[in-house]
Design a protein around this motif. Structure first.
Motif, PDB file in Angstrom:
ATOM      1  N   LYS A 408       0.859  -1.180   0.000  1.00  0.00           N
ATOM      2  CA  LYS A 408       0.000   0.000   0.000  1.00  0.00           C
ATOM      3  C   LYS A 408       0.900   1.236   0.000  1.00  0.00           C
ATOM      4  O   LYS A 408       1.704   1.423   0.911  1.00  0.00           O
ATOM      5  N   ILE A 409       0.781   2.076  -1.027  1.00  0.00           N
ATOM      6  CA  ILE A 409       1.709   3.181  -1.225  1.00  0.00           C
ATOM      7  C   ILE A 409       1.142   4.479  -0.653  1.00  0.00           C
ATOM      8  O   ILE A 409       0.034   4.896  -1.004  1.00  0.00           O
ATOM      9  N   TYR A 410       1.927   5.102   0.224  1.00  0.00           N
ATOM     10  CA  TYR A 410       1.613   6.426   0.758  1.00  0.00           C
ATOM     11  C   TYR A 410       2.620   7.419   0.180  1.00  0.00           C
ATOM     12  O   TYR A 410       3.815   7.126   0.085  1.00  0.00           O
ATOM     13  N   ALA A 411       2.150   8.604  -0.187  1.00  0.00           N
ATOM     14  CA  ALA A 411       3.039   9.660  -0.671  1.00  0.00           C
ATOM     15  C   ALA A 411       2.459  11.003  -0.263  1.00  0.00           C
ATOM     16  O   ALA A 411       1.238  11.169  -0.162  1.00  0.00           O
ATOM     17  N   SER A 412       3.334  11.957  -0.035  1.00  0.00           N
ATOM     18  CA  SER A 412       2.873  13.317   0.210  1.00  0.00           C
ATOM     19  C   SER A 412       2.211  13.853  -1.055  1.00  0.00           C
ATOM     20  O   SER A 412       2.588  13.478  -2.165  1.00  0.00           O
ATOM     21  N   PRO A 413       1.220  14.745  -0.949  1.00  0.00           N
ATOM     22  CA  PRO A 413       0.637  15.342  -2.153  1.00  0.00           C
ATOM     23  C   PRO A 413       1.663  16.069  -3.014  1.00  0.00           C
ATOM     24  O   PRO A 413       1.456  16.235  -4.220  1.00  0.00           O
ATOM     25  N   ALA A 505      -1.740  13.883  -7.759  1.00  0.00           N
ATOM     26  CA  ALA A 505      -2.110  13.417  -9.099  1.00  0.00           C
ATOM     27  C   ALA A 505      -1.899  11.914  -9.213  1.00  0.00           C
ATOM     28  O   ALA A 505      -2.672  11.218  -9.880  1.00  0.00           O
ATOM     29  N   GLY A 506      -0.855  11.398  -8.541  1.00  0.00           N
ATOM     30  CA  GLY A 506      -0.605   9.960  -8.539  1.00  0.00           C
ATOM     31  C   GLY A 506      -1.751   9.183  -7.903  1.00  0.00           C
ATOM     32  O   GLY A 506      -2.105   8.096  -8.370  1.00  0.00           O
ATOM     33  N   LYS A 507      -2.342   9.743  -6.855  1.00  0.00           N
ATOM     34  CA  LYS A 507      -3.491   9.078  -6.230  1.00  0.00           C
ATOM     35  C   LYS A 507      -4.685   9.065  -7.188  1.00  0.00           C
ATOM     36  O   LYS A 507      -5.403   8.074  -7.305  1.00  0.00           O
ATOM     37  N   LYS A 508      -4.877  10.173  -7.890  1.00  0.00           N
ATOM     38  CA  LYS A 508      -5.982  10.260  -8.850  1.00  0.00           C
ATOM     39  C   LYS A 508      -5.857   9.183  -9.925  1.00  0.00           C
ATOM     40  O   LYS A 508      -6.859   8.621 -10.371  1.00  0.00           O
ATOM     41  N   HIS A 509      -4.605   8.876 -10.317  1.00  0.00           N
ATOM     42  CA  HIS A 509      -4.369   7.893 -11.384  1.00  0.00           C
ATOM     43  C   HIS A 509      -4.065   6.496 -10.842  1.00  0.00           C
ATOM     44  O   HIS A 509      -3.617   5.634 -11.598  1.00  0.00           O
ATOM     45  N   GLU A 510      -4.241   6.300  -9.503  1.00  0.00           N
ATOM     46  CA  GLU A 510      -4.071   4.993  -8.849  1.00  0.00           C
ATOM     47  C   GLU A 510      -2.620   4.519  -8.809  1.00  0.00           C
ATOM     48  O   GLU A 510      -2.363   3.336  -8.614  1.00  0.00           O
ATOM     49  N   LEU A 511      -1.678   5.435  -8.976  1.00  0.00           N
ATOM     50  CA  LEU A 511      -0.274   5.083  -8.764  1.00  0.00           C
ATOM     51  C   LEU A 511       0.078   5.156  -7.288  1.00  0.00           C
ATOM     52  O   LEU A 511       1.106   4.637  -6.854  1.00  0.00           O
ATOM     53  N   VAL A 512      -0.770   5.806  -6.503  1.00  0.00           N
ATOM     54  CA  VAL A 512      -0.595   5.977  -5.057  1.00  0.00           C
ATOM     55  C   VAL A 512      -1.933   5.670  -4.397  1.00  0.00           C
ATOM     56  O   VAL A 512      -2.995   5.963  -4.954  1.00  0.00           O
ATOM     57  N   ASP A 513      -1.882   5.070  -3.186  1.00  0.00           N
ATOM     58  CA  ASP A 513      -3.112   4.734  -2.471  1.00  0.00           C
ATOM     59  C   ASP A 513      -3.592   5.852  -1.559  1.00  0.00           C
ATOM     60  O   ASP A 513      -4.790   6.118  -1.468  1.00  0.00           O
ATOM     61  N   GLU A 514      -2.654   6.494  -0.837  1.00  0.00           N
ATOM     62  CA  GLU A 514      -3.017   7.534   0.119  1.00  0.00           C
ATOM     63  C   GLU A 514      -2.026   8.685   0.029  1.00  0.00           C
ATOM     64  O   GLU A 514      -0.827   8.462  -0.136  1.00  0.00           O
ATOM     65  N   THR A 515      -2.533   9.912   0.136  1.00  0.00           N
ATOM     66  CA  THR A 515      -1.643  11.089   0.160  1.00  0.00           C
ATOM     67  C   THR A 515      -1.348  11.438   1.620  1.00  0.00           C
ATOM     68  O   THR A 515      -1.863  12.407   2.173  1.00  0.00           O
ATOM     69  N   LYS A 516      -0.538  10.600   2.223  1.00  0.00           N
ATOM     70  CA  LYS A 516      -0.140  10.757   3.620  1.00  0.00           C
ATOM     71  C   LYS A 516       1.348  10.463   3.746  1.00  0.00           C
ATOM     72  O   LYS A 516       1.980   9.964   2.826  1.00  0.00           O
ATOM     73  N   GLY A 517       1.893  10.773   4.923  1.00  0.00           N
ATOM     74  CA  GLY A 517       3.317  10.576   5.145  1.00  0.00           C
ATOM     75  C   GLY A 517       3.617   9.417   6.076  1.00  0.00           C
ATOM     76  O   GLY A 517       2.731   8.632   6.455  1.00  0.00           O
ATOM     77  N   LEU A 518       4.874   9.323   6.472  1.00  0.00           N
ATOM     78  CA  LEU A 518       5.330   8.237   7.340  1.00  0.00           C
ATOM     79  C   LEU A 518       4.635   8.270   8.691  1.00  0.00           C
ATOM     80  O   LEU A 518       4.334   7.223   9.279  1.00  0.00           O
TER      81      LEU A 518
END
Length: 582
Positions: A408-413, A505-518
């Motif tokens: 499950k991938i988390y990334a900052s916006p 944008a990655g979350k919108k395109h399903e490259l990322v699951d959540e726009t959150k951090g560690l």
């Protein structure tokens, strides 16, 4: 069986732990007044050094360590008892060397603290990232002599084509993907329309976040304010209500905390909290979590590198994780990419973790196999384990390749992700060599060789062969992302072509699951594993690097880093002789 063994160990060691327990409880009775946390310097995401090197080199807190420590303190303050022992927190922000992705993570953390108790932020310099972080606090103080940067966010790119021509160097690169722009700085005098478009989109999103931070401090700011190129003095910043006071750092304790007897540093606070929460007897086995951190270019090297993702450091590590009896695994990545071969090997190693029961997706059952690859099926009797991926400022190209293995991938916006494409090439130094009187002779000269030569161009046949190989690797890249993310390969192809995305944008395109951090991953793991408040967790940060002890390792910063950079620049020349994902 494991519980019985744990119980016997606790029982046998009980007499030895009574005195340390009593001592810790007595020490923890001291009252915590105010906490001072400094956020400054090069907040690396590199793994910790092991062996003798950890004692020879200056110790700088890593970014993930700060997040872990802040989470521990936040957990304590979330209890009524914790808030009784702390009157407030001062965050001293001194131009940390981080990007917008990590700046967003820190800002969200400061906002969470600000909800619990009074928080102040002190700005030594008013650069945009520092102010963006500090603006989450209830009060912001800046140095009287500094200025606040309120001009629009920009990205400056240098282009070297004319310079290289003047010194006799000819760049020859091939790329798969219209947006794959890593080599444009060598071959053009300006950006391509595709590269400029993607950066305009990213910079525009960063600007919106920065403007929102300013509007949070002063909602009455007009739109025209953000279009000006302005440096605000401390007096002007006060008038606009962007800061609350202009003071020197030494004046802060007396003014902000007039009734405080002492100020507590981050390490002192952690020590006192640990003593406060120490248990004499544990009736449970603490949950075990591993944090695997990876920072820098991806190398095929069989040597250990503290500022790069080397096969030597990681390939064997993933095989050992299955023997560690983990309950959860976090993979934290901060990388612009690198070797295609190393990226694919590391992807396979990470993907194979599912055999140990980690709860990564398994899209093999519903997606056609096009290019082959491992089919991972959890072994019988393996319990399901939590698996998370955390993307730092950058996880692009090879960095995203190794991260898209099924967790499950988390990334900052504001993280930079994607860049699914391939680039390869070399520099032709023949014109420079001719100017310097360097002659070239190839044996046997009657055949077309010199594919990797720095003293000749690619022939048409060589270019054709190179492009065919690059196209194969591009399809492999698409396939790996498709499998890891559970997306149809045609959808991944639509998102590829080397295009960079922000985390949102990655979350919108399903490259990322959540726009959150560690920080949020730690909280989600606590919920998933049903870890109660005050319950101990064993967290191990991996890998423990033990690079070869040489002169570079013995130099203190910054000279040690300078010598490391020279080494990597030398290696970069050879990266371009192979297929790269940069």
């Amino acid at each position: 069986m494991a519980f019985l063994f744990h119980f016997l160990v606790q029982l046998i060691s009980l007499p030895l732990r009574i005195l340390p327990y009593l001592y810790a409880k007595l020490r923890s009775l001291k009252k915590l007044d105010y906490l001072v946390i400094e956020i400054s310097g090069n907040l690396s995401e590199a793994p910790p050094l092991g062996g003798i090197l950890q004692y020879l080199r200056p110790r700088q807190l890593r970014f993930y360590e700060i997040v872990l420590y802040l989470y521990q303190i936040w957990q304590y303050l979330s209890t009524k008892e914790g808030r009784k022992h702390l009157g407030g927190i001062l965050f001293v922000v001194k131009s940390p060397q981080i990007g917008w992705g990590r700046a967003y993570e820190l800002r969200q953390i400061l906002a969470k603290f600000n909800e619990l108790l009074p928080c102040w932020a002190y700005l030594e310099k008013g650069d945009k990232i520092s102010y963006y972080i500090a603006s989450a606090c209830d009060k912001v103080v800046m140095s009287p002599a500094t200025h606040l940067e309120c001009f629009p966010v920009t990205v400056e790119q240098l282009y070297l084509k004319t310079f290289l021509e003047k010194i006799g160097v000819k760049a020859q690169f091939l790329q798969i993907g219209r947006y794959k722009a890593a080599a444009e700085i060598f071959e053009r005098d300006g950006p391509s329309s595709y590269n400029e478009a993607q950066w305009r989109e990213i910079v525009g999103e960063i600007q919106i976040h920065f403007e929102n931070a300013l509007k949070q401090r002063n909602p009455s700011l007009e739109k025209s304010f953000f279009k000006k190129t302005s440096l605000l003095t401390s007096q002007k910043a006060l008038e606009l209500k962007l800061v609350d006071a202009a003071l020197y750092e030494k004046e802060l304790p007396e003014i902000l905390f007039p009734h405080s007897k002492r100020l507590i540093s981050l390490r002192e606070a952690l020590s006192l909290i640990e003593k406060k929460q120490r248990k004499l007897f544990l009736w449970y086995r603490p949950k075990k979590v591993a944090l695997v951190v990876a920072e820098g270019p991806i190398l095929e090297s069989q040597e250990s590198h503290p500022f790069a993702i080397s096969l030597q450091d990681y390939q064997g590590l993933f095989k050992e994780l299955s023997a560690m009896n983990l309950d959860a695994l976090i993979f934290r990545c901060h990388s612009p990419g690198g070797s295609a071969l190393a990226s694919d090997i590391l992807w396979q190693s990470l993907y194979s973790l599912k055999e140990d029961g980690f709860s990564a997706q398994d899209p093999y059952q519903r997606l056609p196999t096009q290019l082959g690859g491992p089919k991972s099926t959890p072994k019988k009797g393996r319990k399901e384990k939590a698996l998370y991926v955390s993307l730092s400022d950058v996880a692009a190209s090879g960095g995203y390749y190794i991260s898209a293995f099924g967790g499950k991938i988390y990334a900052s916006p504001l993280s930079l992700i994607g860049s699914i494409g391939v680039i390869a090439g070399k520099f032709n130094l023949a014109p420079m060599a001719k100017k310097l009187g360097v002659a070239r002779h190839e044996i046997p000269h009657e055949r077309e060789g010199g594919f990797y030569s720095f003293l000749r161009d690619f022939s048409l046949e060589q270019k054709k062969s190179l492009r065919e190989h690059m196209e194969f690797l591009y399809e492999l890249f698409l396939d790996r992302v498709s499998r890891g993310r559970g997306l149809a390969i045609e959808k991944v192809r639509h998102l590829a072509e080397g295009r960079l995305f922000s985390g949102s944008a990655g979350k919108k395109h399903e490259l990322v699951d959540e726009t959150k951090g560690l920080f949020d991953i730690l909280h989600d793991i606590k919920k998933e594993l049903n870890i109660k408040a005050g319950e101990q967790v064993h967290l191990e940060i991996l890998p423990k690097l033990r690079p070869q002890l040489d002169m570079r390792s013995l130099f203190p910063l910054p000279w040690g880093n300078t010598l490391q950079i020279i080494t990597y620049m030398r290696q970069t020349l050879f990266w371009y002789l192979n297929i790269d994902l940069l």
